[in-house]
Write a protein that holds these residues in place. Sequence first.
Motif, PDB file in Angstrom:
ATOM      1  N   VAL A  84       1.540  -0.729   0.174  1.00 54.45           N
ATOM      2  CA  VAL A  84       0.050  -0.156  -0.035  1.00 54.45           C
ATOM      3  C   VAL A  84       1.166   1.152   0.459  1.00 54.45           C
ATOM      4  O   VAL A  84       0.570   2.350  -1.284  1.00 54.45           O
ATOM      5  CB  VAL A  84      -1.344   0.400   1.294  1.00 54.45           C
ATOM      6  N   THR A  85       2.316   1.457   0.722  1.00 53.89           N
ATOM      7  CA  THR A  85       3.008   2.058   1.307  1.00 53.89           C
ATOM      8  C   THR A  85       3.398   2.900  -0.768  1.00 53.89           C
ATOM      9  O   THR A  85       3.827   4.086  -0.782  1.00 53.89           O
ATOM     10  CB  THR A  85       3.817   2.085   1.993  1.00 53.89           C
ATOM     11  N   GLU A  86       3.966   1.701  -0.684  1.00 54.66           N
ATOM     12  CA  GLU A  86       4.778   1.511  -2.248  1.00 54.66           C
ATOM     13  C   GLU A  86       4.346   1.989  -3.633  1.00 54.66           C
ATOM     14  O   GLU A  86       4.106   3.107  -4.501  1.00 54.66           O
ATOM     15  CB  GLU A  86       5.438  -0.127  -2.766  1.00 54.66           C
ATOM     16  N   GLN A  87       2.677   1.798  -3.490  1.00 55.99           N
ATOM     17  CA  GLN A  87       1.175   2.297  -3.965  1.00 55.99           C
ATOM     18  C   GLN A  87       1.132   3.843  -3.865  1.00 55.99           C
ATOM     19  O   GLN A  87       1.536   4.648  -4.877  1.00 55.99           O
ATOM     20  CB  GLN A  87       0.102   1.016  -4.624  1.00 55.99           C
ATOM     21  N   GLU A  88       1.273   4.299  -3.002  1.00 51.48           N
ATOM     22  CA  GLU A  88       0.950   5.818  -2.944  1.00 51.48           C
ATOM     23  C   GLU A  88       2.224   6.700  -3.194  1.00 51.48           C
ATOM     24  O   GLU A  88       2.147   7.450  -3.289  1.00 51.48           O
ATOM     25  CB  GLU A  88       0.941   6.112  -1.881  1.00 51.48           C
ATOM     26  N   TYR A  89       3.279   5.669  -2.919  1.00 50.48           N
ATOM     27  CA  TYR A  89       4.257   6.454  -3.418  1.00 50.48           C
ATOM     28  C   TYR A  89       4.870   6.851  -5.023  1.00 50.48           C
ATOM     29  O   TYR A  89       4.806   7.400  -5.503  1.00 50.48           O
ATOM     30  CB  TYR A  89       5.599   5.875  -2.702  1.00 50.48           C
ATOM     31  N   LEU A  90       4.042   5.334  -5.857  1.00 54.94           N
ATOM     32  CA  LEU A  90       4.337   5.678  -6.914  1.00 54.94           C
ATOM     33  C   LEU A  90       3.214   6.554  -7.581  1.00 54.94           C
ATOM     34  O   LEU A  90       3.316   7.524  -8.647  1.00 54.94           O
ATOM     35  CB  LEU A  90       3.795   4.279  -7.634  1.00 54.94           C
ATOM     36  N   GLU A  91       2.191   6.779  -6.966  1.00 50.69           N
ATOM     37  CA  GLU A  91       0.689   8.187  -7.824  1.00 50.69           C
ATOM     38  C   GLU A  91       1.231   9.364  -7.131  1.00 50.69           C
ATOM     39  O   GLU A  91       1.090   9.798  -7.858  1.00 50.69           O
ATOM     40  CB  GLU A  91      -0.431   7.070  -6.932  1.00 50.69           C
ATOM     41  N   ALA A  92       1.594   9.146  -6.330  1.00 50.33           N
ATOM     42  CA  ALA A  92       2.069  10.471  -5.368  1.00 50.33           C
ATOM     43  C   ALA A  92       3.339  11.376  -6.271  1.00 50.33           C
ATOM     44  O   ALA A  92       3.959  12.337  -7.353  1.00 50.33           O
ATOM     45  CB  ALA A  92       2.784  10.704  -4.378  1.00 50.33           C
TER      46      ALA A  92
END
Length: 259
Positions: free
Chosen positions: A77-85
């Motif tokens: 979840v954190t990695e996905q949020e990072y990619l989206e940001a």
Amino acid sequence: MRNQDVKNFLTTHRARVDPQRYGFSTLNRRVKGLRREEVAQLAAVSVSWYTWLEQGRDISISLAALQRIGRVLQLSVTEQEYLEALIFGNAHPQLLSQALPAEVMAMVDALEPHPAFVRRANMDIVYWNQAARSLIVDWSLLPAEDRNTLKLMFLNDDYRQRIHGWEQAARHTLSAFRASYVASNQAQAFESVITDLLARSSDFRTMWNYQDVSKMGTGNKTIIDVEGRAQTYTYTSLLIEQTPGMHVIFYLPDGTGTR
């Protein structure tokens, strides 16, 4: 720099995926992990489009497509949020506040005898109590430009020797720094830390390429005190609401308090 971050993040995480998980053969592969065309196939996008994305080009992309890619790459979840940001920017960027209210300093002092300090999002240390000074590190003895948790971890040999499981602790600290970096709209404050560490630490240069991303939150750290005794702490990071981008970091010795 963000385009390069997109490229590095996607290529690193693509290399970590076992092709056999998706039924692909591992024979005759020049590189580790999935091929670009396999990611594109699994995420239902064109190969050329995914290649452009991985190259950091300025292309049109939907959130749904990016989430499909994240699932293929098995992002947390954190990695996905990072990619989206990285791709879309952060809808609620963290600012780096300069002023520290007197009441926050009083609260940190009141946490004695437990170590506590105040840290900006880029991990600059701006205030600490006496317990942090005597049990963790005396920040006042360090040059002002090195009063930064990430720099302490990679540049201070004495502190490094006192951290049990230094490599794991360093990777976790760096992954939290990376997450904060993409959430902030003050890139220069982070990039100056990155540039300095790239120039001064070979270990940092190696770990920066791992592309790990996590959030600080809470965790455990074992520190060797000046008398050679190991003390395990549970640490907690608390956002200071009135000073955006600043956190109070509080260390509680293991076994203290109730559960």
